[in-house]
Design an enzyme around this catalytic site. Structure first.
Site, short mmCIF file in Angstrom:
data_model
loop_
_atom_site.label_atom_id
_atom_site.label_comp_id
_atom_site.label_asym_id
_atom_site.label_seq_id
_atom_site.Cartn_x
_atom_site.Cartn_y
_atom_site.Cartn_z
N ASP A 86 4.39 -14.21 12.50
CA ASP A 86 2.90 -14.49 12.11
C ASP A 86 2.12 -13.39 12.27
OD1 ASP A 86 0.64 -15.72 11.88
OD2 ASP A 86 1.07 -17.52 13.30
N LYS B 31 -7.00 -0.24 11.65
CA LYS B 31 -6.45 -0.81 10.38
C LYS B 31 -5.18 0.26 10.08
CE LYS B 31 -5.87 -1.20 5.60
NZ LYS B 31 -4.94 -0.45 4.82
N GLU C 297 0.69 -1.17 -0.02
CA GLU C 297 -0.03 -0.13 0.09
C GLU C 297 0.91 1.22 -0.16
OE1 GLU C 297 -2.88 -0.02 3.09
OE2 GLU C 297 -3.49 2.16 2.78
N HIS D 85 -2.36 10.39 -0.79
CA HIS D 85 -2.67 8.95 -1.29
C HIS D 85 -2.84 8.99 -2.74
CE1 HIS D 85 -3.69 5.59 1.62
NE2 HIS D 85 -3.63 6.44 2.37
P1 NDP Z 1 8.92 -23.31 17.14
O1 NDP Z 1 8.49 -24.62 17.14
O2 NDP Z 1 10.10 -23.23 15.91
O3 NDP Z 1 9.78 -23.32 18.53
C1 NDP Z 1 10.60 -22.32 18.72
C2 NDP Z 1 11.79 -23.01 19.41
O4 NDP Z 1 13.19 -22.11 19.35
C3 NDP Z 1 11.94 -23.81 20.96
O5 NDP Z 1 10.89 -24.66 21.03
C4 NDP Z 1 13.22 -23.51 21.09
O6 NDP Z 1 13.66 -25.01 20.82
C5 NDP Z 1 14.10 -22.90 20.14
N1 NDP Z 1 14.79 -21.65 20.97
C6 NDP Z 1 15.92 -21.56 20.73
N2 NDP Z 1 16.40 -20.48 21.45
C7 NDP Z 1 15.40 -19.98 22.04
C8 NDP Z 1 14.81 -18.84 22.93
N3 NDP Z 1 16.08 -18.22 23.42
N4 NDP Z 1 13.86 -18.95 23.66
C9 NDP Z 1 12.81 -19.35 23.02
N5 NDP Z 1 13.03 -20.76 22.20
C10 NDP Z 1 14.22 -20.74 21.53
O7 NDP Z 1 8.36 -21.98 17.13
P2 NDP Z 1 7.23 -21.26 18.08
O8 NDP Z 1 6.74 -22.40 19.27
O9 NDP Z 1 7.69 -20.00 18.39
O10 NDP Z 1 5.93 -21.33 17.11
C11 NDP Z 1 5.64 -20.15 16.11
C12 NDP Z 1 5.13 -20.89 14.80
O11 NDP Z 1 4.09 -21.44 15.10
C13 NDP Z 1 4.85 -19.80 13.75
O12 NDP Z 1 5.48 -20.30 12.64
C14 NDP Z 1 3.16 -19.67 13.75
O13 NDP Z 1 2.94 -19.39 12.54
C15 NDP Z 1 2.92 -21.17 14.32
N6 NDP Z 1 1.60 -21.45 14.78
C16 NDP Z 1 0.86 -20.34 14.98
C17 NDP Z 1 -0.44 -20.85 15.61
C18 NDP Z 1 -1.35 -19.75 16.17
O14 NDP Z 1 -0.90 -18.54 16.09
N7 NDP Z 1 -2.69 -19.92 16.25
C19 NDP Z 1 -0.95 -22.40 15.56
C20 NDP Z 1 0.17 -23.14 15.36
C21 NDP Z 1 1.38 -22.76 14.86
P3 NDP Z 1 14.85 -25.69 21.63
O15 NDP Z 1 14.45 -25.07 23.25
O16 NDP Z 1 14.74 -27.00 21.40
O17 NDP Z 1 16.01 -24.95 21.24
#
Ligand code: NDP
Length: 446
Positions: free
Chosen positions: A299, A283, A96, A396
């Protein structure tokens, strides 16, 4: 990753069936061939899909299902932003016109008045577990709360590294909600698991925990669990920003500072009183927040859902920002939930998101949230400043005229000429632009 070649895209009479069995198992080149057949695409159209280089195509193929290419949007830079005394270049992906100009202009005004102040909560997210058939709701609540430490320990066992980093599941609440069908139906019993997701947005890790504790919830309280998923109303994870601008320095657009301030206050009153206006007000706020969200791999559907649900928290939809007059200063404030991440999801995978975060120059997710809140407030300031005075169409329409000129086929130096003539004539339509372009390109009389 291969290239599109002309013989791979001979287009026969296409069939438009959306049934493409096994499409997800095919290579990118095979998908392109199929797409050319099914979608009646020309070789030029097909090349749009693979406008990025091979490594990027490999990445998108890992990110989503049935990937066939990349859809590019403009990336621009919001300028002049100062938050808590630190400057940030703001990468913004948006189609936009005027959004980036608006955020840069408002940030400049605020910068000259000392910049934005901002703060953000820790990354506390909510996981929900829905229990049915539990019998007495109060008894079920007591049993679940008695098992709280056991439930938290179980939740953390699914993500021990999060707890080691100082986060993890840290509290549990039991909510009993009236049945939507009326007083004779079973009330809803919802367990809220509160999880500090640290530097991650946290959806996936919370969903894992919510699913993981479900059997113990059933065991402790009886009944059957249905849904187990995070809430996007992340109201424990709020970010706030504010700015304070001397009224005199608001002067502009041929209007005094006092008049501009009055227009902004009227815009704020309007949005507080009327959900029809509040929706458009918000918006505008999200114009800025979504753009930086896309540029940093967030997201943005989750952010949007959270923001609008929060705007309704009092049972009536209202504005995310508020403007008041305090001691000769216009004061703006914004507060909204922001579930963002520096890790997780596609953030580390998408090279564009990495670039965006590098440009933004933040080191923690809380800092990221503060910048997002400031961007939302800046965007709103620019909008209400114009709306409460000269209106937004002037700015705009100049940008719109550029799009119209390009749509009509103008390129290079012709674009500016067509825009100028469209604006002069006050008729910003593609047909008018085509006529102007034809007259510009017509051979000069001998
Ligand atoms: P991930 O599943 O990729 O998890 C993040 C991972 O990052 C953690 O499990 C952790 O794994 C690792 N990590 C490394 N460093 C850190 C830190 N400093 N702090 C926290 N975690 C760390 O992503 P999210 O759980 O964040 O989920 C986000 C995704 O989920 C997005 O893609 C979203 O679109 C999607 N989603 C959204 C939904 C909704 O909004 N309703 C529903 C379902 C999915 P480890 O501890 O093993 O290193």
């Amino acid at each position: 990753m291969g290239e599109v070649n002309d013989e791979s895209v001979q287009v026969p009479s296409a069939t438009r069936s959306s049934r493409l069995p096994g499409f997800h198992r095919r290579s990118m080149e095979e998908r392109w061939r199929e797409l050319a057949l099914r979608g009646d695409l020309t070789p030029e159209e097909l090349r749009v899909l693979c406008a990025m280089d091979a490594p990027h195509l490999d990445v998108v193929n890992q990110m989503i299902e049935n990937a066939v290419g990349v859809f590019a949007l403009p990336l621009g830079l919001g300028l002049n932003l100062t938050v808590n005394g630190r400057d940030h270049l703001v990468p913004m992906v948006v189609e936009e016109p005027s959004v980036i100009a608006a955020v840069s202009l408002a940030s400049k005004l605020v910068r000259e008045a000392g910049g934005f102040l901002a703060e953000a909560n820790t990354s506390m997210m909510i996981g929900q577990v829905q229990l049915t058939g539990y019998g007495d709701p109060e008894l079920a609540r007591v049993r679940l709360l008695a098992g709280k430490e056991q439930l938290l320990a179980l939740a953390n066992s699914f993500h021990p590294s999060l707890e080691k980093r100082g986060g993890g599941a840290c509290d549990l609440q039991v909510r009993i909600l009236p049945a939507p069908e009326g007083p004779h139906a079973e009330p809803l019993l919802i367990v809220h698991l509160l999880v500090d997701t640290q530097e991650a947005m946290g959806a996936n890790l919370i969903n894992t925990m919510a699913e993981g504790i479900a059997p113990l919830v059933e065991q402790l309280a009886g009944g059957r669990v249905y849904l187990r998923i995070l809430s996007n109303l992340a109201d424990q994870r709020l970010a706030r920003a504010s700015c304070r601008i001397p009224v005199a320095s608001l002067a502009g657009l041929g209007t005094s500072g006092q008049d501009i301030a009055e227009g902004i206050l009227q815009a704020s009153r309007f949005a507080r009183a009327d959900p029809y206006r509040a929706a458009t007000h918000n918006k505008g706020v999200m114009n800025g927040i979504d753009a930086v969200a896309i540029a940093t791999g967030q997201d943005w559907r989750a952010i949007e859902a959270g923001a609008h649900a929060y705007a309704c928290r009092d049972g009536r939809y209202g504005p995310l920002t508020n403007w008041t007059m305090e001691d000769g200063h216009l004061v703006g404030r914004i507060e909204l939930p922001l579930a963002l991440g520096l890790v997780g999801g596609s953030i580390k995978v998408h090279p564009g998101a990495q670039l965006g975060l590098k440009l933004l120059g933040v080191s923690t997710v809380r800092e990221l949230s503060m910048v997002f809140a400031a961007v939302g407030l800046a965007q709103n300031l620019a909008a209400v400043r114009a709306l409460g005075s000269v209106g937004i169409q002037q700015g705009h329409m100049a940008m719109h005229a550029r799009c119209v000129a390009v749509t009509a086929g103008a390129r290079g130096a012709d674009v500016e000429k067509v825009v100028r003539l469209l604006m002069e004539r006050g008729n910003i339509k593609v047909e008018a632009a085509r006529e102007i372009l034809a007259s510009l390109q017509a051979p000069l009389p001998p």
